[in-house]
Write a protein that holds these residues in place. Structure first.
Motif, PDB file in Angstrom:
ATOM      1  N   MET A  48       0.825  -1.210   0.000  1.00  0.00           N
ATOM      2  CA  MET A  48       0.000   0.000   0.000  1.00  0.00           C
ATOM      3  C   MET A  48       0.862   1.264   0.000  1.00  0.00           C
ATOM      4  O   MET A  48       0.598   2.203  -0.745  1.00  0.00           O
ATOM      5  N   VAL A  49       1.898   1.282   0.809  1.00  0.00           N
ATOM      6  CA  VAL A  49       2.781   2.450   0.883  1.00  0.00           C
ATOM      7  C   VAL A  49       3.523   2.619  -0.434  1.00  0.00           C
ATOM      8  O   VAL A  49       3.588   3.718  -0.992  1.00  0.00           O
ATOM      9  N   LEU A  50       4.089   1.531  -0.957  1.00  0.00           N
ATOM     10  CA  LEU A  50       4.807   1.603  -2.235  1.00  0.00           C
ATOM     11  C   LEU A  50       3.888   2.097  -3.352  1.00  0.00           C
ATOM     12  O   LEU A  50       4.271   2.953  -4.152  1.00  0.00           O
ATOM     13  N   SER A  51       2.681   1.552  -3.415  1.00  0.00           N
ATOM     14  CA  SER A  51       1.727   1.924  -4.466  1.00  0.00           C
ATOM     15  C   SER A  51       1.278   3.376  -4.346  1.00  0.00           C
ATOM     16  O   SER A  51       1.103   4.061  -5.354  1.00  0.00           O
ATOM     17  N   ALA A  52       1.103   3.846  -3.132  1.00  0.00           N
ATOM     18  CA  ALA A  52       0.659   5.231  -2.921  1.00  0.00           C
ATOM     19  C   ALA A  52       1.750   6.226  -3.293  1.00  0.00           C
ATOM     20  O   ALA A  52       1.450   7.344  -3.716  1.00  0.00           O
ATOM     21  N   CYS A  53       3.004   5.820  -3.173  1.00  0.00           N
ATOM     22  CA  CYS A  53       4.124   6.739  -3.379  1.00  0.00           C
ATOM     23  C   CYS A  53       4.786   6.627  -4.741  1.00  0.00           C
ATOM     24  O   CYS A  53       5.620   7.469  -5.076  1.00  0.00           O
ATOM     25  N   SER A  54       4.430   5.622  -5.522  1.00  0.00           N
ATOM     26  CA  SER A  54       5.119   5.420  -6.793  1.00  0.00           C
ATOM     27  C   SER A  54       4.233   4.689  -7.805  1.00  0.00           C
ATOM     28  O   SER A  54       3.861   3.531  -7.575  1.00  0.00           O
ATOM     29  N   PRO A  55       3.925   5.344  -8.932  1.00  0.00           N
ATOM     30  CA  PRO A  55       3.172   4.638  -9.980  1.00  0.00           C
ATOM     31  C   PRO A  55       3.968   3.464 -10.557  1.00  0.00           C
ATOM     32  O   PRO A  55       3.375   2.497 -11.035  1.00  0.00           O
ATOM     33  N   TYR A  56       5.284   3.521 -10.477  1.00  0.00           N
ATOM     34  CA  TYR A  56       6.125   2.399 -10.922  1.00  0.00           C
ATOM     35  C   TYR A  56       5.819   1.162 -10.081  1.00  0.00           C
ATOM     36  O   TYR A  56       5.545   0.079 -10.606  1.00  0.00           O
ATOM     37  N   PHE A  57       5.861   1.315  -8.754  1.00  0.00           N
ATOM     38  CA  PHE A  57       5.579   0.183  -7.872  1.00  0.00           C
ATOM     39  C   PHE A  57       4.113  -0.240  -7.974  1.00  0.00           C
ATOM     40  O   PHE A  57       3.808  -1.432  -7.932  1.00  0.00           O
ATOM     41  N   ALA A  59       2.123  -0.138 -10.602  1.00  0.00           N
ATOM     42  CA  ALA A  59       1.956  -0.945 -11.819  1.00  0.00           C
ATOM     43  C   ALA A  59       2.607  -2.317 -11.653  1.00  0.00           C
ATOM     44  O   ALA A  59       2.036  -3.342 -12.049  1.00  0.00           O
ATOM     45  N   LEU A  60       3.783  -2.352 -11.055  1.00  0.00           N
ATOM     46  CA  LEU A  60       4.493  -3.610 -10.841  1.00  0.00           C
ATOM     47  C   LEU A  60       3.700  -4.536  -9.922  1.00  0.00           C
ATOM     48  O   LEU A  60       3.557  -5.736 -10.197  1.00  0.00           O
ATOM     49  N   LEU A  61       3.163  -3.981  -8.848  1.00  0.00           N
ATOM     50  CA  LEU A  61       2.399  -4.789  -7.903  1.00  0.00           C
ATOM     51  C   LEU A  61       1.060  -5.231  -8.490  1.00  0.00           C
ATOM     52  O   LEU A  61       0.587  -6.341  -8.203  1.00  0.00           O
ATOM     53  N   LEU A  66      -2.289  -9.786 -11.096  1.00  0.00           N
ATOM     54  CA  LEU A  66      -2.957 -10.290 -12.298  1.00  0.00           C
ATOM     55  C   LEU A  66      -2.374 -11.600 -12.816  1.00  0.00           C
ATOM     56  O   LEU A  66      -2.981 -12.248 -13.659  1.00  0.00           O
ATOM     57  N   GLN A  67      -1.217 -11.990 -12.341  1.00  0.00           N
ATOM     58  CA  GLN A  67      -0.613 -13.241 -12.794  1.00  0.00           C
ATOM     59  C   GLN A  67      -1.455 -14.426 -12.354  1.00  0.00           C
ATOM     60  O   GLN A  67      -2.245 -14.340 -11.409  1.00  0.00           O
ATOM     61  N   GLU A  68      -1.265 -15.548 -13.022  1.00  0.00           N
ATOM     62  CA  GLU A  68      -2.042 -16.744 -12.697  1.00  0.00           C
ATOM     63  C   GLU A  68      -1.802 -17.226 -11.273  1.00  0.00           C
ATOM     64  O   GLU A  68      -2.715 -17.673 -10.607  1.00  0.00           O
TER      65      GLU A  68
END
Length: 131
Positions: A48-57, A59-61, A66-68
């Motif tokens: 949550m912290v990574l996603s809130a602070c970085s669109p790079y993280f 998208a990566l997360l 979405l992976q199987e």
């Protein structure tokens, strides 16, 4: 008194409490759900912290979800990211500030730009979320 009347309840110390809580969660490694690896070292963080602070993280997360066979606790290996930059970036994400030596600043900002860290890097309009 009308039942339609609304009251605004505000937590006066909300921001300082959140920063303090994030720091504590990071220090205690409580509820961590992602491991970041670089330079042969690792550190744990919160999606949550990574996603809130970085669109790079973010998208990566989202890709790992979405992976199987999504992992509940993925390990992300960061190439060409010095470990001291990673720990400083995490400090910035969790506390909203970090101290960086002047000599290290250009390289640090370049790493932050690569990882699209909000507040340290130019973030494309498409990557921005409402603040």
């Amino acid at each position: 008194m009308s039942d339609d009347q609304q009251f605004c309840l505000r937590w006066n110390e909300f921001q300082s409490n959140m920063v303090s809580s994030f720091r504590h969660l990071r220090e205690e490694k409580s509820f961590t759900d992602v491991t970041l690896a670089c330079d042969g070292q690792t550190c744990k963080a919160h999606k949550m912290v990574l996603s809130a602070c970085s669109p790079y993280f973010k998208a990566l997360l989202e890709l790992t979800i979405l992976q199987e066979n999504p992992s509940k606790h993925p390990i992300i290996i960061l190439k060409d990211v010095p470990f001291n930059h990673l720990t400083s970036i995490l400090e910035y994400m969790y506390a909203g500030e970090v101290n960086v030596a002047q000599a290290e600043l250009p390289a640090f900002l370049k790493t932050a730009e690569r990882l699209k860290v909000k507040g340290l890097a130019e973030v494309n309009q498409n990557d921005r979320q409402d603040r």
